[in-house]
Design a protein around this motif. Structure first.
Motif, PDB file in Angstrom:
ATOM      1  N   SER A  34       0.898  -1.291  -0.106  1.00  0.00           N
ATOM      2  CA  SER A  34      -0.060   0.032  -0.127  1.00  0.00           C
ATOM      3  C   SER A  34       0.826   1.344  -0.226  1.00  0.00           C
ATOM      4  N   GLY A  35       1.878   1.245   0.631  1.00  0.00           N
ATOM      5  CA  GLY A  35       2.752   2.197   0.591  1.00  0.00           C
ATOM      6  C   GLY A  35       3.529   2.620  -0.746  1.00  0.00           C
ATOM      7  N   MET A  36       3.781   1.513  -1.568  1.00  0.00           N
ATOM      8  CA  MET A  36       4.227   1.496  -2.748  1.00  0.00           C
ATOM      9  C   MET A  36       3.107   2.296  -3.743  1.00  0.00           C
ATOM     10  N   VAL A  37       1.908   1.776  -3.623  1.00  0.00           N
ATOM     11  CA  VAL A  37       0.956   2.223  -4.430  1.00  0.00           C
ATOM     12  C   VAL A  37       0.383   3.746  -3.971  1.00  0.00           C
ATOM     13  N   LEU A  73     -15.569   4.870  -8.411  1.00  0.00           N
ATOM     14  CA  LEU A  73     -15.324   3.408  -8.020  1.00  0.00           C
ATOM     15  C   LEU A  73     -13.592   3.454  -8.025  1.00  0.00           C
ATOM     16  N   ILE A  74     -12.837   4.213  -8.910  1.00  0.00           N
ATOM     17  CA  ILE A  74     -11.533   4.137  -8.844  1.00  0.00           C
ATOM     18  C   ILE A  74     -11.142   4.686  -7.499  1.00  0.00           C
ATOM     19  N   SER A  79      -9.057   4.321  -2.128  1.00  0.00           N
ATOM     20  CA  SER A  79      -8.819   4.552  -0.692  1.00  0.00           C
ATOM     21  C   SER A  79      -8.290   3.404   0.147  1.00  0.00           C
ATOM     22  N   TRP A  80      -8.601   2.240  -0.319  1.00  0.00           N
ATOM     23  CA  TRP A  80      -7.958   1.228   0.541  1.00  0.00           C
ATOM     24  C   TRP A  80      -6.509   1.269   0.859  1.00  0.00           C
ATOM     25  N   PRO A  81      -5.773   1.474  -0.233  1.00  0.00           N
ATOM     26  CA  PRO A  81      -4.281   1.521   0.256  1.00  0.00           C
ATOM     27  C   PRO A  81      -4.004   2.647   1.346  1.00  0.00           C
ATOM     28  N   SER A 120     -13.404   1.418   7.069  1.00  0.00           N
ATOM     29  CA  SER A 120     -13.029   2.833   6.585  1.00  0.00           C
ATOM     30  C   SER A 120     -13.401   2.859   5.010  1.00  0.00           C
ATOM     31  N   VAL A 121     -13.071   2.046   4.366  1.00  0.00           N
ATOM     32  CA  VAL A 121     -13.302   1.864   2.878  1.00  0.00           C
ATOM     33  C   VAL A 121     -14.834   2.128   2.705  1.00  0.00           C
TER      34      VAL A 121
END
Length: 129
Positions: A34-37, A73-74, A79-81, A120-121
């Protein structure tokens, strides 16, 4: 005379899909991913900020673009990462100060990170839709 190390003929498992990782490892790997994303999203975020600040008409165009369902949607997907990296980072900071460092507590905090990220998502999706 140099000592010879014995040759060990241990079995090797080269299929990574058969290895069952503990939940702590899964959360840690997802934290890194997630940090990379989030790092890769920085140029898009800077572009959106620059576009929105350049003029009022560009701000309105960007707002209209973000109201489209596909972009929503995108945004929900990206938002998940953010949420996972936030909660897993707080968990890692807690472990740095020796909070929840036993195995059972670490497993519990890993589950909490996954549940908080999912909640949270869902809350974010409800808010922007």
């Amino acid at each position: 005379m140099a000592k010879k190390t014995p040759i060990r003929n241990r079995p090797k498992n080269l299929n990574l899909f058969t290895i069952r990782l503990p939940i702590n490892a899964v959360v840690s790997i997802l934290h890194r991913m997630s940090g990379m994303v989030l790092f890769l999203l920085i140029p898009a975020l800077i572009w959106a900020l620059q576009t929105s600040l350049s003029s009022e008409s560009n701000f309105d165009k960007l707002g209209a673009m973000f109201r489209h369902w596909t972009l929503k949607l995108i945004l929900i997907g990206f938002s998940w990462p953010f949420f996972h990296h936030l909660y897993a980072g707080l968990r890692h900071l807690g472990q740095d100060v020796h909070w929840m460092t036993t195995l059972n507590k670490a497993k519990f905090s890993s589950r909490i990170v996954l549940v908080l990220g999912a909640c949270s998502v869902l809350g974010f999706a409800y808010y922007i839709w």
